[in-house]
Design a protein around this motif. Sequence first.
Motif: not given
Length: 463
Positions: A131-137, A183-195
């Motif tokens: 599912y993409g881990g924490w990037t997934s609702k 081990l990714e560098v991806d600001g969009k994913k980081a912020l979605q995971a944060l939410y």
Amino acid sequence: MKYEFPKGFWWGAATSGPQSEGRFHKRHKSVFDEWYDRDPKAFFDQVGPNVASNFYNDYEADIRLMKEAGLQSVRTSIQWTRLIADFETAETDSEAVRFYNNVIDCFLANGIRPVMNLHHFDLPVELLEKYGGWTSKHVADLFAKFAARCFELFGDRVKDWTTFNEPMVIVEGEYLYEFHYPLEVDGKKALQALYNINLASAKAIEAFRASTCKQQGGRIGIVINLTPAYPRSDAEADVRAAQFAETFKNRSFLDPAVRGTFPKELVGTLATDGVLWESTPEEDAIIKENTVDFLGVNFYQPFRAKARETALAADTWLPEKYFEPYEMPGRRMNPYRGWEIYPQALYDIAINVRDNYGNIPWYVSENGMGVEGEEKFRDENDQIADDYRIDFIKEHLAELHKGIAEGSNCFGYHLWTPIDCWSWSNAYKNRYGLIAIDDLVTQKKSLKKSAYFFKKLAEENGF
Ligand code: BGP
């Protein structure tokens, strides 16, 4: 006695499932298990999480040692990858249920209050792959199901729960600075995971309130790592840089957890930059309505910021767009871990929680000093004479005491960690425990000098 703490103050220590239990009988892999299996060389001395501190097999003897060190409360975590057999239904693994029941009962039989956390960097790797881990609702929903199962199984005996440990570190490690798998560098994913992690925490709290835990005297919180941000100078640009670092690093989780809302400045900046997370009003309402009963604060180091002096070379959004880390000349360092030692920040945290977060009940859920090569400090009785750790604890407690004397609602102090444990990619490089693992192969354990200091501290409720 010079520093006396409030009556009933918790004197304890913190560890986690993935860093202590070992992988014995675990059905699923966490992201760290997977990373180690793929690339053992990424770990100090190639030591992975397979044995950790052998708590799975040694928990009875370990808990007896914790009691000898005077610990009155201990936080550990329930591993999602151990307890749950099927992530979609939250059907449990019976061997794991037996294990956690035994651990909880053993803590209680030894007079130690168990504090249970539900996520300590140990996302099941299957949920990342599928599912993409924490990037997934959907993963946030599955986490809430796992949490509900924990409340139902153990809520009769565990009274203090936390949803996440250091959620910001998951965001930073997985999607910004490459120190947690994937081990990714991806600001969009980081912020979605944060939410999504904020949402997952709120949904777990919602499940807690729907359970019978509260009637049984339970309460729920979150453990957040706070790194108070200080500007290089009073110059406006430095102050602004530190303010953004403070907002991003600390308030991204602190504000939703305690106030139920994200800092407006942060949302505004992210929207302007075109990187704001996806969310619905219904999800925002879940966060708003399910704030914590108490707060755990992990404090290790401050963050020093200056206005950017160099252009940021990145092809993704990074928070460093608005600040640059500042290496303050003369700062005091723990050279082994490379972290600044600045106990005064604990006082600043106490006052910040008092003044800006409704003086919510909080405790120091981690603080400690990792040191490499402690063997060289063995004295004539073969005991590790870790006076530096004792001094470190005293200095931090003195600042905390000042905050409490000025009205901050702090109810405890947990040292990281009871027994030397496995530290992620640093493995067994730096040791933090009151109790040493003398030999990683035999897993022989013994009390350090600091354990005796801690016992006295707990007995006298101060020093
Ligand atoms: C915190 C984590 C712990 C622990 C500790 C020490 O960030 O919650 O899991 O590991 O820091 O840090 P480290 O192990 O990286 O030295």
